[in-house]
Design a protein around this motif. Sequence first.
Motif, PDB file in Angstrom:
ATOM      1  N   VAL A 104       0.825  -1.178  -0.021  1.00  0.00           N
ATOM      2  CA  VAL A 104      -0.085  -0.441  -0.001  1.00  0.00           C
ATOM      3  C   VAL A 104       0.949   1.312  -0.275  1.00  0.00           C
ATOM      4  CG1 VAL A 104      -2.136   1.151   0.897  1.00  0.00           C
ATOM      5  CG2 VAL A 104      -1.474  -1.294   0.988  1.00  0.00           C
ATOM      6  N   THR A 105       0.815   1.913  -1.301  1.00  0.00           N
ATOM      7  CA  THR A 105       1.415   3.389  -1.017  1.00  0.00           C
ATOM      8  C   THR A 105       0.740   4.560  -0.706  1.00  0.00           C
ATOM      9  OG1 THR A 105       0.870   3.588  -3.948  1.00  0.00           O
ATOM     10  CG2 THR A 105       3.034   2.010  -2.820  1.00  0.00           C
ATOM     11  N   ARG A 106       1.669   5.350  -0.169  1.00  0.00           N
ATOM     12  CA  ARG A 106       1.372   6.148   0.309  1.00  0.00           C
ATOM     13  C   ARG A 106       2.306   7.814   0.178  1.00  0.00           C
ATOM     14  NH1 ARG A 106      -2.141   7.062   5.177  1.00  0.00           N
ATOM     15  NH2 ARG A 106      -3.939   4.977   4.163  1.00  0.00           N
ATOM     16  N   THR A 107       1.811   9.214   0.132  1.00  0.00           N
ATOM     17  CA  THR A 107       2.504  10.388  -0.080  1.00  0.00           C
ATOM     18  C   THR A 107       2.761  11.672   0.652  1.00  0.00           C
ATOM     19  OG1 THR A 107       2.505  12.215  -2.333  1.00  0.00           O
ATOM     20  CG2 THR A 107       1.188  11.143  -1.640  1.00  0.00           C
ATOM     21  N   PHE A 108       3.948  11.943   0.792  1.00  0.00           N
ATOM     22  CA  PHE A 108       3.618  13.275   2.244  1.00  0.00           C
ATOM     23  C   PHE A 108       3.599  14.444   0.773  1.00  0.00           C
ATOM     24  CE2 PHE A 108       5.459  12.803   6.235  1.00  0.00           C
ATOM     25  CZ  PHE A 108       5.455  11.976   5.106  1.00  0.00           C
ATOM     26  N   SER A 109       2.463  14.052  -1.041  1.00  0.00           N
ATOM     27  CA  SER A 109       2.396  15.813  -1.203  1.00  0.00           C
ATOM     28  C   SER A 109       1.083  16.015  -1.686  1.00  0.00           C
ATOM     29  CB  SER A 109       3.060  15.024  -3.240  1.00  0.00           C
ATOM     30  OG  SER A 109       4.322  14.089  -2.719  1.00  0.00           O
ATOM     31  N   LYS A 110       0.527  15.190  -0.448  1.00  0.00           N
ATOM     32  CA  LYS A 110      -0.788  15.913  -0.963  1.00  0.00           C
ATOM     33  C   LYS A 110      -1.687  16.104   0.926  1.00  0.00           C
ATOM     34  CE  LYS A 110      -0.820  13.544  -4.440  1.00  0.00           C
ATOM     35  NZ  LYS A 110      -0.155  14.952  -6.002  1.00  0.00           N
ATOM     36  N   THR A 111      -2.010  15.335   1.271  1.00  0.00           N
ATOM     37  CA  THR A 111      -2.324  16.264   2.444  1.00  0.00           C
ATOM     38  C   THR A 111      -1.457  17.166   3.372  1.00  0.00           C
ATOM     39  OG1 THR A 111      -4.077  13.937   3.011  1.00  0.00           O
ATOM     40  CG2 THR A 111      -3.642  15.035   4.842  1.00  0.00           C
ATOM     41  N   LEU A 112      -0.191  16.808   3.440  1.00  0.00           N
ATOM     42  CA  LEU A 112       1.021  16.226   4.625  1.00  0.00           C
ATOM     43  C   LEU A 112       1.585  17.863   3.648  1.00  0.00           C
ATOM     44  CD1 LEU A 112       2.064  13.780   5.911  1.00  0.00           C
ATOM     45  CD2 LEU A 112       0.359  14.947   6.884  1.00  0.00           C
ATOM     46  N   SER A 113       0.265  18.258   1.973  1.00  0.00           N
ATOM     47  CA  SER A 113       0.947  20.054   1.891  1.00  0.00           C
ATOM     48  C   SER A 113       2.836  20.045   1.733  1.00  0.00           C
ATOM     49  CB  SER A 113       1.027  21.202   2.750  1.00  0.00           C
ATOM     50  OG  SER A 113      -0.422  20.998   3.212  1.00  0.00           O
ATOM     51  N   MET A 114       3.309  18.591   0.967  1.00  0.00           N
ATOM     52  CA  MET A 114       4.808  18.923   1.155  1.00  0.00           C
ATOM     53  C   MET A 114       5.206  18.038  -0.411  1.00  0.00           C
ATOM     54  SD  MET A 114       5.796  17.523   4.690  1.00  0.00           S
ATOM     55  CE  MET A 114       5.436  18.782   6.165  1.00  0.00           C
ATOM     56  N   ALA A 115       4.535  19.174  -1.141  1.00  0.00           N
ATOM     57  CA  ALA A 115       5.208  18.154  -2.252  1.00  0.00           C
ATOM     58  C   ALA A 115       5.974  18.871  -2.949  1.00  0.00           C
ATOM     59  CB  ALA A 115       3.752  18.371  -3.826  1.00  0.00           C
ATOM     60  N   ALA A 116       7.005  19.686  -2.733  1.00  0.00           N
ATOM     61  CA  ALA A 116       8.108  20.242  -2.644  1.00  0.00           C
ATOM     62  C   ALA A 116       8.829  19.547  -2.684  1.00  0.00           C
ATOM     63  CB  ALA A 116       8.173  21.965  -2.739  1.00  0.00           C
ATOM     64  N   LEU A 117       9.008  18.086  -1.278  1.00  0.00           N
ATOM     65  CA  LEU A 117      10.076  17.882  -0.729  1.00  0.00           C
ATOM     66  C   LEU A 117       9.993  16.179  -1.354  1.00  0.00           C
ATOM     67  CD1 LEU A 117      11.697  17.553   2.175  1.00  0.00           C
ATOM     68  CD2 LEU A 117      10.086  17.070   3.235  1.00  0.00           C
ATOM     69  N   ARG A 118       9.747  15.759  -1.626  1.00  0.00           N
ATOM     70  CA  ARG A 118       9.570  14.868  -2.451  1.00  0.00           C
ATOM     71  C   ARG A 118       9.458  13.599  -1.452  1.00  0.00           C
ATOM     72  NH1 ARG A 118       6.322  14.142  -5.469  1.00  0.00           N
ATOM     73  NH2 ARG A 118       7.866  12.808  -7.052  1.00  0.00           N
ATOM     74  N   VAL A 119       8.407  13.006  -0.878  1.00  0.00           N
ATOM     75  CA  VAL A 119       8.536  11.555  -0.059  1.00  0.00           C
ATOM     76  C   VAL A 119       6.800  11.250  -0.443  1.00  0.00           C
ATOM     77  CG1 VAL A 119       8.717  11.042   1.929  1.00  0.00           C
ATOM     78  CG2 VAL A 119       9.415  13.047   1.801  1.00  0.00           C
ATOM     79  N   GLY A 120       7.272   9.309  -0.410  1.00  0.00           N
ATOM     80  CA  GLY A 120       6.329   9.374  -0.325  1.00  0.00           C
ATOM     81  C   GLY A 120       7.092   7.142   0.330  1.00  0.00           C
ATOM     82  N   TYR A 121       6.016   7.103   0.374  1.00  0.00           N
ATOM     83  CA  TYR A 121       6.674   5.109   1.194  1.00  0.00           C
ATOM     84  C   TYR A 121       5.767   3.796   0.957  1.00  0.00           C
ATOM     85  CZ  TYR A 121       3.218   7.101   4.577  1.00  0.00           C
ATOM     86  OH  TYR A 121       1.923   7.005   6.002  1.00  0.00           O
ATOM     87  N   VAL A 122       6.014   3.198   0.980  1.00  0.00           N
ATOM     88  CA  VAL A 122       4.920   2.247   1.003  1.00  0.00           C
ATOM     89  C   VAL A 122       4.856   1.267   2.595  1.00  0.00           C
ATOM     90  CG1 VAL A 122       7.065   0.439   0.704  1.00  0.00           C
ATOM     91  CG2 VAL A 122       4.314  -0.207  -0.363  1.00  0.00           C
ATOM     92  N   VAL A 123       3.751   0.798   2.839  1.00  0.00           N
ATOM     93  CA  VAL A 123       3.605   0.035   3.453  1.00  0.00           C
ATOM     94  C   VAL A 123       4.027  -1.132   3.177  1.00  0.00           C
ATOM     95  CG1 VAL A 123       2.434  -1.005   5.816  1.00  0.00           C
ATOM     96  CG2 VAL A 123       2.695   1.454   5.290  1.00  0.00           C
ATOM     97  N   ALA A 124       4.170  -2.614   3.244  1.00  0.00           N
ATOM     98  CA  ALA A 124       4.370  -4.082   2.951  1.00  0.00           C
ATOM     99  C   ALA A 124       5.075  -4.945   3.397  1.00  0.00           C
ATOM    100  CB  ALA A 124       4.682  -3.925   1.064  1.00  0.00           C
ATOM    101  N   PRO A 125       4.421  -6.017   2.784  1.00  0.00           N
ATOM    102  CA  PRO A 125       5.212  -7.634   4.067  1.00  0.00           C
ATOM    103  C   PRO A 125       6.450  -7.378   3.916  1.00  0.00           C
ATOM    104  CG  PRO A 125       3.784  -8.349   2.573  1.00  0.00           C
ATOM    105  CD  PRO A 125       3.994  -6.881   2.324  1.00  0.00           C
TER     106      PRO A 125
END
Length: 354
Positions: free
Chosen positions: A208-229
């Motif tokens: 499951v992938t998530r991003t800091f670009s939307k709700t967290l207002s940090m599109a300029a920082l470029r951070v995203g992550y995945v929760v996976a086994p």
Amino acid sequence: MTEVFTPREQIQAMAGYHSPQVDVPVRLNTNESPFPPPAGWVEALTEVVTSIEWNRYPDRSAQKLREVIAQRHGVDPSMVFVANGSNEVLQTILLTYAGHGRAVATFEPTYQMYAQIARVTGAEVVIGERRADMTLDAHEIERVMQKHAPAVTFLCNPNNPTGLVEPRENLDVLLESATGIVVVDEAYAEFADWSAIDMVSDTRPLAVTRTFSKTLSMAALRVGYVVAPAWMVEQLNIAVLPYHLDSFKQAATVAALSFTAEMEERVQLIKSERARIESKLLSHNIQVWPSGANFVLFRPQARPAKEVWESLLRDGVLVRDCSSWARLEGCLRVTVGTPDENSQFLAAIEKALA
Ligand SMILES: Cc1ncc(COP(=O)(O)O)c(C=O)c1O
């Protein structure tokens, strides 16, 4: 003399991903947060900068950052992989599991980067179709899984560009019938009513992938992550470049996670503004897809979408013109902005349709 080299076959066949920017007062075309990040976080960055050992490579495992993200979701840090935006997470997944001789499945219309990155890796992209109303039939999921046995299948929830929230049952069917990795892209999950993160476990090939670009207002920082086994995270770490996540980004993101409550408060405002946009568009007899995200897909019907888009632009409002995209004839997509930006958009659309 400049020599012109021929790129690989897959690249020759592609046009690339483009999201044209125009310098206008009201920019509602790329689904960012309309609000800047909290001032406290921006102030904390000075300390972050001075605390970094700039002559040293970063912590390759991004341990601290993975711990705070894991804590946010109540999972073990070994189940978290972080990269430069969720696009890089998607790319790492595809570098690990796609490639020549393998198939990657998407259900169209959906986020274009799945197919784009899959093709760059040399994989074959197989397409499942949505119904005319853009919802997804579980039988179509089974058909695509049985026919193509994809190595990776993407489900975007809520879906970009439609905004539709996927019924949970569709993910159940997908997990039952999938032969490879299932990626649920939750770039917009905070605006919707369910998440698949609690379904991630060692015994399921679900990421499951998530991003800091939307709700967290940090599109300029470029951070995203995945929760996976954890086993999947280990495999992603083989494909990704060493030190791909710089020290500043790691520390700045850790600092950001102390401000999440402040940022999440804004979600309620975005949702109520989304409802205002949807009902106003409907009152003008515009076709609207019910959105679980921070944007709304609509079809003006009374006038060609291209003309409506141009009229909005003349009034200083930029939305995404999806009308030339396959399966989205006549459609435009507007990102929910600040209340004032939304009012300007609604006034401009009224004028465009008058
Ligand atoms: C569905 C979806 N996934 C991923 C992304 C990429 O986000 P990021 O900024 O984290 O790379 C976007 C960006 O618009 C998106 O719409």
